[in-house]
Enzyme design. Structure first.
Site, PDB file in Angstrom:
ATOM      1  N   ARG A  75      34.039 118.890 -26.811  1.00 29.05           N
ATOM      2  CA  ARG A  75      34.121 118.572 -25.256  1.00 29.05           C
ATOM      3  C   ARG A  75      34.546 116.947 -25.344  1.00 29.05           C
ATOM      4  O   ARG A  75      34.942 116.594 -24.342  1.00 29.05           O
ATOM      5  CB  ARG A  75      32.591 118.554 -24.518  1.00 29.05           C
ATOM      6  CG  ARG A  75      32.575 120.106 -24.006  1.00 29.05           C
ATOM      7  CD  ARG A  75      30.815 120.000 -23.822  1.00 29.05           C
ATOM      8  NE  ARG A  75      30.192 119.784 -25.058  1.00 29.05           N
ATOM      9  CZ  ARG A  75      28.780 119.934 -25.057  1.00 29.05           C
ATOM     10  NH1 ARG A  75      28.410 120.084 -23.886  1.00 29.05           N
ATOM     11  NH2 ARG A  75      28.342 119.860 -25.952  1.00 29.05           N
ATOM     12  N   ARG A 124      38.478 125.519 -22.115  1.00 24.72           N
ATOM     13  CA  ARG A 124      37.017 126.085 -21.860  1.00 24.72           C
ATOM     14  C   ARG A 124      36.894 126.447 -20.303  1.00 24.72           C
ATOM     15  O   ARG A 124      36.425 127.392 -20.088  1.00 24.72           O
ATOM     16  CB  ARG A 124      35.895 124.908 -22.348  1.00 24.72           C
ATOM     17  CG  ARG A 124      34.539 125.005 -21.550  1.00 24.72           C
ATOM     18  CD  ARG A 124      33.594 126.051 -22.771  1.00 24.72           C
ATOM     19  NE  ARG A 124      32.411 125.926 -22.175  1.00 24.72           N
ATOM     20  CZ  ARG A 124      31.817 126.635 -21.423  1.00 24.72           C
ATOM     21  NH1 ARG A 124      32.410 127.493 -20.413  1.00 24.72           N
ATOM     22  NH2 ARG A 124      30.551 126.461 -21.255  1.00 24.72           N
ATOM     23  N   ARG A 133      31.535 119.733 -35.559  1.00 16.16           N
ATOM     24  CA  ARG A 133      31.846 120.080 -34.136  1.00 16.16           C
ATOM     25  C   ARG A 133      33.090 119.309 -33.704  1.00 16.16           C
ATOM     26  O   ARG A 133      33.493 118.727 -32.615  1.00 16.16           O
ATOM     27  CB  ARG A 133      30.938 119.442 -33.217  1.00 16.16           C
ATOM     28  CG  ARG A 133      29.539 120.192 -33.193  1.00 16.16           C
ATOM     29  CD  ARG A 133      29.651 121.334 -32.397  1.00 16.16           C
ATOM     30  NE  ARG A 133      28.129 121.897 -32.142  1.00 16.16           N
ATOM     31  CZ  ARG A 133      27.400 121.721 -31.271  1.00 16.16           C
ATOM     32  NH1 ARG A 133      27.605 121.304 -30.196  1.00 16.16           N
ATOM     33  NH2 ARG A 133      26.194 122.328 -31.453  1.00 16.16           N
ATOM     34  N   TYR A 168      15.665 129.619 -32.076  1.00 16.43           N
ATOM     35  CA  TYR A 168      16.356 130.032 -30.775  1.00 16.43           C
ATOM     36  C   TYR A 168      15.793 131.328 -30.403  1.00 16.43           C
ATOM     37  O   TYR A 168      15.514 131.554 -29.395  1.00 16.43           O
ATOM     38  CB  TYR A 168      17.929 129.788 -30.852  1.00 16.43           C
ATOM     39  CG  TYR A 168      18.405 128.306 -31.049  1.00 16.43           C
ATOM     40  CD1 TYR A 168      18.594 127.571 -29.834  1.00 16.43           C
ATOM     41  CD2 TYR A 168      18.697 127.690 -32.173  1.00 16.43           C
ATOM     42  CE1 TYR A 168      18.798 126.456 -30.055  1.00 16.43           C
ATOM     43  CE2 TYR A 168      19.038 126.471 -32.466  1.00 16.43           C
ATOM     44  CZ  TYR A 168      19.130 125.887 -31.173  1.00 16.43           C
ATOM     45  OH  TYR A 168      19.564 124.490 -31.268  1.00 16.43           O
ATOM     46  N   ASP A 194      29.842 129.913 -32.809  1.00 15.82           N
ATOM     47  CA  ASP A 194      28.627 129.424 -32.621  1.00 15.82           C
ATOM     48  C   ASP A 194      27.606 130.227 -33.279  1.00 15.82           C
ATOM     49  O   ASP A 194      27.858 131.239 -33.838  1.00 15.82           O
ATOM     50  CB  ASP A 194      28.211 129.202 -31.233  1.00 15.82           C
ATOM     51  CG  ASP A 194      27.127 128.456 -30.842  1.00 15.82           C
ATOM     52  OD1 ASP A 194      27.618 127.115 -30.816  1.00 15.82           O
ATOM     53  OD2 ASP A 194      25.722 128.634 -31.098  1.00 15.82           O
TER      54      ASP A 194
HETATM   55  O1  CP3 Z   1      32.303 122.389 -35.478  1.00 15.77           O
HETATM   56  C1  CP3 Z   1      33.033 122.901 -34.793  1.00 15.77           C
HETATM   57  O2  CP3 Z   1      33.960 122.498 -34.150  1.00 15.77           O
HETATM   58  C2  CP3 Z   1      33.067 124.528 -34.585  1.00 15.77           C
HETATM   59  C3  CP3 Z   1      32.147 124.917 -33.493  1.00 15.77           C
HETATM   60  C4  CP3 Z   1      30.698 124.830 -33.472  1.00 15.77           C
HETATM   61  C5  CP3 Z   1      30.012 125.289 -32.338  1.00 15.77           C
HETATM   62  N1  CP3 Z   1      28.751 125.297 -32.508  1.00 15.77           N
HETATM   63  C6  CP3 Z   1      30.511 124.907 -30.792  1.00 15.77           C
HETATM   64  C7  CP3 Z   1      29.876 124.553 -29.747  1.00 15.77           C
HETATM   65  C8  CP3 Z   1      29.766 124.801 -34.510  1.00 15.77           C
HETATM   66  C9  CP3 Z   1      29.861 125.006 -35.996  1.00 15.77           C
HETATM   67  C10 CP3 Z   1      28.418 125.081 -33.847  1.00 15.77           C
HETATM   68  C11 CP3 Z   1      27.236 125.069 -34.561  1.00 15.77           C
HETATM   69  C12 CP3 Z   1      25.964 125.133 -33.821  1.00 15.77           C
HETATM   70  N2  CP3 Z   1      25.656 125.807 -32.501  1.00 15.77           N
HETATM   71  C13 CP3 Z   1      24.601 124.552 -34.599  1.00 15.77           C
HETATM   72  C14 CP3 Z   1      24.371 123.973 -35.509  1.00 15.77           C
HETATM   73  C15 CP3 Z   1      24.970 122.457 -35.453  1.00 15.77           C
HETATM   74  C16 CP3 Z   1      24.229 121.359 -35.037  1.00 15.77           C
HETATM   75  O3  CP3 Z   1      25.018 121.093 -34.116  1.00 15.77           O
HETATM   76  O4  CP3 Z   1      23.210 121.175 -35.097  1.00 15.77           O
HETATM   77  C17 CP3 Z   1      23.746 124.881 -33.333  1.00 15.77           C
HETATM   78  C18 CP3 Z   1      22.408 124.358 -33.253  1.00 15.77           C
HETATM   79  C19 CP3 Z   1      24.350 125.507 -32.289  1.00 15.77           C
HETATM   80  C20 CP3 Z   1      23.694 125.996 -30.951  1.00 15.77           C
HETATM   81  C21 CP3 Z   1      24.376 125.443 -29.825  1.00 15.77           C
HETATM   82  N3  CP3 Z   1      25.611 125.535 -29.275  1.00 15.77           N
HETATM   83  C22 CP3 Z   1      23.826 124.568 -29.101  1.00 15.77           C
HETATM   84  C23 CP3 Z   1      22.181 124.121 -29.124  1.00 15.77           C
HETATM   85  C24 CP3 Z   1      24.664 124.335 -27.949  1.00 15.77           C
HETATM   86  C25 CP3 Z   1      24.417 123.349 -26.535  1.00 15.77           C
HETATM   87  C26 CP3 Z   1      24.140 122.068 -26.962  1.00 15.77           C
HETATM   88  C27 CP3 Z   1      25.653 121.276 -26.864  1.00 15.77           C
HETATM   89  O5  CP3 Z   1      25.966 120.608 -27.528  1.00 15.77           O
HETATM   90  O6  CP3 Z   1      26.328 121.605 -25.674  1.00 15.77           O
HETATM   91  C28 CP3 Z   1      25.875 124.940 -28.355  1.00 15.77           C
HETATM   92  C29 CP3 Z   1      26.937 125.021 -27.484  1.00 15.77           C
HETATM   93  C30 CP3 Z   1      28.399 124.758 -28.142  1.00 15.77           C
HETATM   94  N4  CP3 Z   1      28.732 125.104 -29.495  1.00 15.77           N
HETATM   95  C31 CP3 Z   1      29.449 123.962 -27.703  1.00 15.77           C
HETATM   96  C32 CP3 Z   1      30.471 123.919 -28.667  1.00 15.77           C
HETATM   97  C33 CP3 Z   1      31.671 123.152 -28.727  1.00 15.77           C
HETATM   98  C34 CP3 Z   1      29.391 123.146 -26.217  1.00 15.77           C
HETATM   99  C35 CP3 Z   1      29.425 124.235 -25.077  1.00 15.77           C
HETATM  100  C36 CP3 Z   1      30.359 124.019 -24.117  1.00 15.77           C
HETATM  101  O7  CP3 Z   1      31.915 124.049 -24.425  1.00 15.77           O
HETATM  102  O8  CP3 Z   1      30.207 124.271 -23.010  1.00 15.77           O
END
Ligand code: CP3
Length: 342
Positions: A29, A38, A25, A150, A75
Protein backbone atom coordinates in the site's frame (compact mmCIF):
# COMPACT_ATOMS: atom_id res chain seq x y z
CA UNK A 1 24.19 -22.04 -17.87
CA UNK A 2 21.60 -20.05 -16.02
CA UNK A 3 22.33 -16.41 -15.18
CA UNK A 4 24.12 -15.43 -11.97
CA UNK A 5 21.54 -14.33 -9.43
CA UNK A 6 23.29 -12.49 -6.59
CA UNK A 7 20.43 -13.00 -4.16
CA UNK A 8 20.16 -16.73 -4.76
CA UNK A 9 23.95 -17.11 -4.58
CA UNK A 10 23.92 -15.30 -1.22
CA UNK A 11 21.19 -17.52 0.19
CA UNK A 12 23.28 -20.48 -0.94
CA UNK A 13 26.23 -19.20 1.10
CA UNK A 14 28.28 -16.95 -1.18
CA UNK A 15 29.05 -13.55 0.30
CA UNK A 16 28.75 -10.69 -2.23
CA UNK A 17 30.72 -7.45 -2.43
CA UNK A 18 27.49 -5.50 -1.74
CA UNK A 19 24.51 -7.24 -0.15
CA UNK A 20 21.60 -7.93 -2.50
CA UNK A 21 18.34 -6.33 -1.38
CA UNK A 22 14.62 -6.99 -1.38
CA UNK A 23 12.01 -5.61 0.99
CA UNK A 24 9.42 -7.57 2.91
CA UNK A 25 5.96 -6.50 1.64
CA UNK A 26 7.66 -4.64 -1.22
CA UNK A 27 4.41 -4.88 -3.20
CA UNK A 28 1.93 -3.04 -1.05
CA UNK A 29 0.00 0.00 0.00
CA UNK A 30 2.92 2.46 0.16
CA UNK A 31 2.80 2.37 -3.68
CA UNK A 32 -0.02 4.38 -5.34
CA UNK A 33 -0.04 1.91 -8.26
CA UNK A 34 -0.69 -0.94 -5.80
CA UNK A 35 -3.61 0.97 -4.28
CA UNK A 36 -4.95 1.55 -7.78
CA UNK A 37 -4.74 -2.14 -8.79
CA UNK A 38 -6.16 -3.17 -5.42
CA UNK A 39 -9.15 -0.85 -5.98
CA UNK A 40 -9.81 -2.58 -9.32
CA UNK A 41 -9.85 -6.05 -7.68
CA UNK A 42 -12.98 -7.56 -6.18
CA UNK A 43 -11.17 -7.99 -2.88
CA UNK A 44 -7.78 -8.87 -1.42
CA UNK A 45 -8.08 -12.65 -1.98
CA UNK A 46 -9.29 -12.01 -5.53
CA UNK A 47 -6.08 -10.01 -6.08
CA UNK A 48 -4.05 -12.99 -4.80
CA UNK A 49 -5.90 -15.49 -7.03
CA UNK A 50 -6.00 -13.48 -10.28
CA UNK A 51 -2.65 -14.03 -12.02
CA UNK A 52 -3.00 -10.91 -14.23
CA UNK A 53 -3.36 -8.70 -11.16
CA UNK A 54 -0.96 -10.60 -8.88
CA UNK A 55 1.79 -10.46 -11.53
CA UNK A 56 1.17 -6.75 -12.04
CA UNK A 57 1.51 -5.89 -8.33
CA UNK A 58 4.54 -8.17 -7.88
CA UNK A 59 6.33 -6.28 -10.67
CA UNK A 60 5.42 -2.77 -9.49
CA UNK A 61 8.27 -2.34 -6.98
CA UNK A 62 10.80 -3.71 -9.51
CA UNK A 63 9.85 -0.96 -11.97
CA UNK A 64 10.69 1.71 -9.41
CA UNK A 65 13.71 0.30 -7.56
CA UNK A 66 16.78 -1.75 -8.43
CA UNK A 67 15.77 -4.76 -6.32
CA UNK A 68 17.44 -8.16 -6.58
CA UNK A 69 14.26 -10.19 -6.28
CA UNK A 70 10.56 -10.31 -6.98
CA UNK A 71 8.38 -11.91 -4.33
CA UNK A 72 5.22 -13.73 -5.29
CA UNK A 73 2.21 -11.58 -4.46
CA UNK A 74 -0.04 -13.66 -2.25
CA UNK A 75 -0.65 -14.02 1.48
CA UNK A 76 0.07 -16.55 4.19
CA UNK A 77 -3.69 -16.94 4.75
CA UNK A 78 -4.38 -18.51 1.34
CA UNK A 79 -3.55 -21.82 3.08
CA UNK A 80 -6.50 -21.73 5.53
CA UNK A 81 -8.66 -20.55 2.62
CA UNK A 82 -7.46 -23.46 0.46
CA UNK A 83 -8.17 -25.87 3.34
CA UNK A 84 -11.80 -24.72 3.34
CA UNK A 85 -11.82 -22.38 6.35
CA UNK A 86 -13.70 -19.10 5.88
CA UNK A 87 -11.15 -16.25 5.45
CA UNK A 88 -12.12 -12.62 4.77
CA UNK A 89 -10.04 -9.48 4.52
CA UNK A 90 -12.05 -6.50 5.65
CA UNK A 91 -11.03 -2.90 5.03
CA UNK A 92 -9.15 -1.46 7.98
CA UNK A 93 -9.69 -4.56 10.12
CA UNK A 94 -7.21 -7.08 8.73
CA UNK A 95 -8.00 -10.75 8.21
CA UNK A 96 -11.08 -12.34 9.82
CA UNK A 97 -11.42 -16.14 9.97
CA UNK A 98 -14.10 -18.40 11.39
CA UNK A 99 -12.07 -19.73 14.37
CA UNK A 100 -11.42 -23.48 14.31
CA UNK A 101 -12.59 -25.75 17.11
CA UNK A 102 -11.55 -29.29 18.08
CA UNK A 103 -14.47 -30.51 15.92
CA UNK A 104 -13.88 -28.36 12.84
CA UNK A 105 -10.16 -29.18 12.57
CA UNK A 106 -11.26 -32.62 11.37
CA UNK A 107 -13.30 -31.04 8.55
CA UNK A 108 -10.36 -29.26 6.89
CA UNK A 109 -9.73 -30.51 3.36
CA UNK A 110 -6.00 -30.89 2.67
CA UNK A 111 -6.75 -33.02 -0.41
CA UNK A 112 -8.22 -30.04 -2.28
CA UNK A 113 -5.70 -27.41 -1.18
CA UNK A 114 -3.25 -27.58 -4.09
CA UNK A 115 -5.96 -27.40 -6.76
CA UNK A 116 -7.37 -24.34 -5.06
CA UNK A 117 -3.91 -22.74 -5.15
CA UNK A 118 -3.38 -23.33 -8.90
CA UNK A 119 -3.59 -19.57 -9.71
CA UNK A 120 -0.60 -18.96 -7.40
CA UNK A 121 1.53 -21.33 -9.49
CA UNK A 122 0.37 -19.62 -12.67
CA UNK A 123 1.43 -16.25 -11.17
CA UNK A 124 4.90 -17.66 -10.43
CA UNK A 125 5.29 -19.02 -13.98
CA UNK A 126 4.42 -15.66 -15.47
CA UNK A 127 6.71 -13.81 -13.05
CA UNK A 128 9.60 -16.10 -13.93
CA UNK A 129 9.18 -15.11 -17.58
CA UNK A 130 8.76 -11.40 -16.79
CA UNK A 131 11.71 -10.63 -14.50
CA UNK A 132 15.36 -10.22 -15.50
CA UNK A 133 17.49 -13.39 -15.41
CA UNK A 134 19.67 -11.88 -12.65
CA UNK A 135 16.66 -11.29 -10.42
CA UNK A 136 15.61 -14.06 -8.08
CA UNK A 137 12.02 -15.14 -7.66
CA UNK A 138 10.97 -15.64 -4.04
CA UNK A 139 8.07 -17.88 -3.07
CA UNK A 140 6.76 -18.21 0.48
CA UNK A 141 4.32 -19.60 2.95
CA UNK A 142 3.45 -18.89 6.54
CA UNK A 143 4.96 -21.27 9.06
CA UNK A 144 2.48 -23.62 10.76
CA UNK A 145 2.44 -21.91 14.16
CA UNK A 146 1.87 -18.44 12.69
CA UNK A 147 -0.88 -19.67 10.36
CA UNK A 148 -2.44 -21.62 13.26
CA UNK A 149 -2.59 -18.47 15.41
CA UNK A 150 -4.96 -16.96 12.81
CA UNK A 151 -6.88 -20.21 12.26
CA UNK A 152 -7.53 -20.65 16.00
CA UNK A 153 -7.81 -17.01 17.06
CA UNK A 154 -9.84 -15.89 14.04
CA UNK A 155 -7.83 -12.67 13.75
CA UNK A 156 -4.50 -11.08 14.59
CA UNK A 157 -3.74 -10.50 18.26
CA UNK A 158 -0.84 -9.13 20.23
CA UNK A 159 -0.34 -12.18 22.46
CA UNK A 160 -1.71 -15.13 20.40
CA UNK A 161 -3.42 -16.27 23.60
CA UNK A 162 -6.17 -18.25 21.81
CA UNK A 163 -3.68 -20.47 19.98
CA UNK A 164 -1.29 -20.77 22.93
CA UNK A 165 -4.11 -21.91 25.19
CA UNK A 166 -5.60 -24.25 22.58
CA UNK A 167 -2.20 -25.95 22.17
CA UNK A 168 -2.06 -26.55 25.94
CA UNK A 169 -5.67 -27.60 26.45
CA UNK A 170 -6.16 -29.70 23.29
CA UNK A 171 -2.71 -31.06 22.43
CA UNK A 172 -4.04 -33.82 20.16
CA UNK A 173 -6.28 -31.63 18.05
CA UNK A 174 -3.53 -29.02 17.94
CA UNK A 175 -0.94 -31.46 16.67
CA UNK A 176 -3.44 -32.75 14.06
CA UNK A 177 -3.75 -29.15 12.82
CA UNK A 178 0.04 -28.67 12.75
CA UNK A 179 0.42 -31.95 10.82
CA UNK A 180 -2.04 -30.74 8.18
CA UNK A 181 -0.20 -27.42 7.89
CA UNK A 182 3.23 -29.09 7.66
CA UNK A 183 2.13 -31.50 4.92
CA UNK A 184 0.21 -28.87 2.95
CA UNK A 185 3.12 -26.41 3.19
CA UNK A 186 5.61 -29.00 1.89
CA UNK A 187 3.45 -29.71 -1.16
CA UNK A 188 2.70 -26.01 -1.66
CA UNK A 189 6.37 -24.98 -1.56
CA UNK A 190 7.49 -27.88 -3.79
CA UNK A 191 4.88 -26.76 -6.34
CA UNK A 192 6.20 -23.18 -6.07
CA UNK A 193 9.69 -24.41 -7.00
CA UNK A 194 8.21 -26.39 -9.90
CA UNK A 195 6.51 -23.18 -11.09
CA UNK A 196 9.78 -21.21 -11.10
CA UNK A 197 10.61 -20.01 -7.56
CA UNK A 198 14.37 -19.84 -6.85
CA UNK A 199 14.10 -19.59 -3.09
CA UNK A 200 11.31 -19.68 -0.52
CA UNK A 201 10.82 -17.87 2.76
CA UNK A 202 9.05 -19.34 5.78
CA UNK A 203 7.27 -16.47 7.56
CA UNK A 204 7.09 -17.28 11.27
CA UNK A 205 5.84 -13.82 12.16
CA UNK A 206 4.57 -14.81 15.59
CA UNK A 207 7.59 -16.68 16.97
CA UNK A 208 7.38 -14.42 20.01
CA UNK A 209 5.44 -14.99 23.22
CA UNK A 210 6.37 -18.68 23.50
CA UNK A 211 8.30 -20.24 26.35
CA UNK A 212 11.27 -22.39 25.37
CA UNK A 213 9.34 -25.67 25.48
CA UNK A 214 6.53 -24.28 23.32
CA UNK A 215 9.06 -22.63 20.99
CA UNK A 216 10.79 -25.96 20.40
CA UNK A 217 7.48 -27.75 19.78
CA UNK A 218 5.52 -25.09 17.90
CA UNK A 219 8.23 -23.22 15.99
CA UNK A 220 11.39 -25.30 15.63
CA UNK A 221 9.92 -28.75 15.00
CA UNK A 222 7.28 -27.86 12.35
CA UNK A 223 9.76 -25.65 10.45
CA UNK A 224 12.37 -28.42 10.65
CA UNK A 225 9.86 -30.92 9.24
CA UNK A 226 8.95 -28.57 6.39
CA UNK A 227 12.58 -28.05 5.36
CA UNK A 228 13.30 -31.78 5.58
CA UNK A 229 10.14 -32.78 3.68
CA UNK A 230 10.62 -30.09 1.05
CA UNK A 231 14.21 -31.16 0.36
CA UNK A 232 13.05 -34.73 -0.21
CA UNK A 233 10.97 -33.37 -3.09
CA UNK A 234 13.29 -30.53 -4.17
CA UNK A 235 16.88 -31.53 -3.29
CA UNK A 236 18.86 -28.67 -1.69
CA UNK A 237 15.86 -26.33 -1.88
CA UNK A 238 17.09 -22.85 -0.78
CA UNK A 239 15.12 -21.68 2.25
CA UNK A 240 15.14 -18.46 4.27
CA UNK A 241 13.56 -18.83 7.72
CA UNK A 242 12.17 -15.72 9.41
CA UNK A 243 11.30 -16.51 13.02
CA UNK A 244 10.27 -13.02 14.11
CA UNK A 245 10.87 -12.55 17.82
CA UNK A 246 12.94 -15.73 18.27
CA UNK A 247 15.46 -13.72 20.33
CA UNK A 248 17.70 -16.10 22.31
CA UNK A 249 16.24 -19.11 20.46
CA UNK A 250 17.51 -18.02 17.04
CA UNK A 251 20.62 -20.23 17.14
CA UNK A 252 18.61 -23.31 18.14
CA UNK A 253 16.13 -22.53 15.35
CA UNK A 254 18.87 -22.20 12.72
CA UNK A 255 20.74 -25.33 13.82
CA UNK A 256 17.67 -27.54 14.01
CA UNK A 257 15.79 -26.40 10.92
CA UNK A 258 18.80 -26.30 8.57
CA UNK A 259 17.45 -23.26 6.75
CA UNK A 260 20.11 -21.67 4.51
CA UNK A 261 19.58 -18.19 5.93
CA UNK A 262 17.82 -16.65 8.92
CA UNK A 263 15.84 -13.44 8.76
CA UNK A 264 16.57 -11.20 11.75
CA UNK A 265 13.89 -8.93 13.17
CA UNK A 266 14.98 -5.39 14.01
CA UNK A 267 15.15 -6.05 17.77
CA UNK A 268 18.02 -8.53 17.23
CA UNK A 269 21.26 -6.78 18.26
CA UNK A 270 23.90 -6.96 15.51
CA UNK A 271 26.62 -8.12 17.89
CA UNK A 272 24.35 -10.79 19.34
CA UNK A 273 23.72 -12.17 15.84
CA UNK A 274 27.43 -12.05 15.01
CA UNK A 275 28.54 -13.84 18.13
CA UNK A 276 25.72 -16.39 18.35
CA UNK A 277 25.30 -17.54 14.78
CA UNK A 278 27.86 -19.60 12.86
CA UNK A 279 29.95 -17.26 10.65
CA UNK A 280 28.96 -19.47 7.71
CA UNK A 281 25.23 -18.92 8.25
CA UNK A 282 23.69 -16.27 6.03
CA UNK A 283 21.52 -13.56 7.54
CA UNK A 284 18.80 -11.31 6.18
CA UNK A 285 17.68 -8.02 7.64
CA UNK A 286 17.23 -6.06 9.74
CA UNK A 287 16.42 -2.35 9.45
CA UNK A 288 13.47 -1.12 11.55
CA UNK A 289 10.69 -0.26 9.03
CA UNK A 290 10.02 2.97 10.94
CA UNK A 291 13.58 4.14 10.22
CA UNK A 292 12.56 3.92 6.57
CA UNK A 293 9.44 6.00 7.27
CA UNK A 294 11.49 8.71 9.00
CA UNK A 295 14.37 8.55 6.49
CA UNK A 296 17.43 10.81 6.48
CA UNK A 297 20.67 10.43 8.35
CA UNK A 298 19.45 8.04 11.08
CA UNK A 299 18.25 5.61 8.40
CA UNK A 300 21.49 5.83 6.43
CA UNK A 301 23.68 5.42 9.53
CA UNK A 302 21.79 2.36 10.71
CA UNK A 303 21.77 0.79 7.22
CA UNK A 304 25.56 1.27 7.02
CA UNK A 305 26.01 -0.29 10.48
CA UNK A 306 23.98 -3.33 9.41
CA UNK A 307 25.99 -3.74 6.20
CA UNK A 308 29.28 -3.38 8.11
CA UNK A 309 28.26 -5.86 10.81
CA UNK A 310 27.53 -8.58 8.27
CA UNK A 311 30.28 -7.76 5.76
CA UNK A 312 32.09 -11.02 6.54
CA UNK A 313 29.20 -13.41 5.95
CA UNK A 314 26.43 -13.99 3.37
CA UNK A 315 23.99 -11.12 3.90
CA UNK A 316 20.77 -10.14 2.14
CA UNK A 317 19.73 -6.62 3.04
CA UNK A 318 16.09 -6.26 4.10
CA UNK A 319 13.92 -4.66 6.74
CA UNK A 320 13.42 -6.38 10.09
CA UNK A 321 9.66 -6.66 9.31
CA UNK A 322 7.34 -5.59 6.49
CA UNK A 323 7.35 -2.09 5.01
CA UNK A 324 4.45 0.00 6.34
CA UNK A 325 1.88 1.89 4.22
CA UNK A 326 2.99 5.39 5.30
CA UNK A 327 6.55 4.89 3.98
CA UNK A 328 7.64 7.68 1.58
CA UNK A 329 8.71 6.26 -1.78
CA UNK A 330 11.78 8.57 -1.96
CA UNK A 331 13.11 6.97 1.24
CA UNK A 332 12.88 3.51 -0.32
CA UNK A 333 14.70 4.77 -3.43
CA UNK A 334 17.46 6.26 -1.23
CA UNK A 335 17.84 3.07 0.80
CA UNK A 336 18.17 0.88 -2.29
CA UNK A 337 20.73 3.29 -3.74
CA UNK A 338 22.72 3.28 -0.51
CA UNK A 339 22.78 -0.51 -0.27
CA UNK A 340 23.88 -0.77 -3.91
CA UNK A 341 26.46 2.01 -3.90
CA UNK A 342 27.47 2.70 -0.33
O1 CP3 B 1 6.08 -9.23 0.50
C1 CP3 B 1 5.28 -9.07 -0.45
O2 CP3 B 1 5.26 -8.03 -1.13
C2 CP3 B 1 4.42 -10.24 -0.86
C3 CP3 B 1 3.07 -10.27 -0.36
C4 CP3 B 1 2.74 -10.56 1.09
C5 CP3 B 1 1.56 -10.06 1.68
N1 CP3 B 1 1.43 -10.61 2.93
C6 CP3 B 1 0.62 -9.13 1.03
C7 CP3 B 1 -0.39 -8.42 1.84
C8 CP3 B 1 3.36 -11.37 2.04
C9 CP3 B 1 4.68 -12.11 1.96
C10 CP3 B 1 2.52 -11.40 3.19
C11 CP3 B 1 2.81 -12.20 4.39
C12 CP3 B 1 1.92 -12.10 5.55
N2 CP3 B 1 0.56 -11.98 5.57
C13 CP3 B 1 2.36 -12.26 6.89
C14 CP3 B 1 3.77 -12.54 7.32
C15 CP3 B 1 4.64 -11.34 7.26
C16 CP3 B 1 4.37 -10.30 8.29
O3 CP3 B 1 4.11 -9.16 7.89
O4 CP3 B 1 4.44 -10.61 9.49
C17 CP3 B 1 1.23 -12.15 7.73
C18 CP3 B 1 1.20 -12.23 9.24
C19 CP3 B 1 0.09 -11.98 6.87
C20 CP3 B 1 -1.34 -11.90 7.26
C21 CP3 B 1 -1.94 -10.60 6.87
N3 CP3 B 1 -2.20 -10.23 5.57
C22 CP3 B 1 -2.35 -9.56 7.71
C23 CP3 B 1 -2.23 -9.58 9.23
C24 CP3 B 1 -2.86 -8.55 6.90
C25 CP3 B 1 -3.53 -7.29 7.36
C26 CP3 B 1 -2.58 -6.33 7.96
C27 CP3 B 1 -2.07 -5.39 6.91
O5 CP3 B 1 -0.86 -5.19 6.82
O6 CP3 B 1 -2.96 -4.84 6.22
C28 CP3 B 1 -2.72 -8.96 5.55
C29 CP3 B 1 -3.10 -8.19 4.34
C30 CP3 B 1 -2.05 -7.99 3.29
N4 CP3 B 1 -1.18 -8.94 2.84
C31 CP3 B 1 -1.84 -6.78 2.55
C32 CP3 B 1 -0.80 -7.05 1.63
C33 CP3 B 1 -0.22 -6.12 0.60
C34 CP3 B 1 -2.65 -5.49 2.68
C35 CP3 B 1 -4.06 -5.76 2.29
C36 CP3 B 1 -4.67 -4.76 1.36
O7 CP3 B 1 -4.14 -4.42 0.30
O8 CP3 B 1 -5.79 -4.35 1.69
Amino acid sequence: MSAHKPLLATVLGQRQERPPIWIMRQAGRYLPEYRETRARSKGFLDLCYTPDLAVEVSLQPLRRFELDAAILFSDILVIPDALGQSVRFTEGEGPVLEPLTVQTIATLKPERALDHLAPVFETLKRLRAAIAPEQALIGFCGSPWTVATYMLGGKGSSDQAAARLFALQHPQAFSALIDILVETSIDYLAAQFAAGADVVQLFESWALNLDEVAFAAQVIEPNRRIVEGLRKKVPNAPVIGFPRGAAGMIRAYADATQVNMVGLDYATPLNFAKSNLSPLLGVQGNLDPLRLVAGGEQMEDRARDIIAAFADRPHVFNLGHGIVPQTPIEHVARLVELVKEG
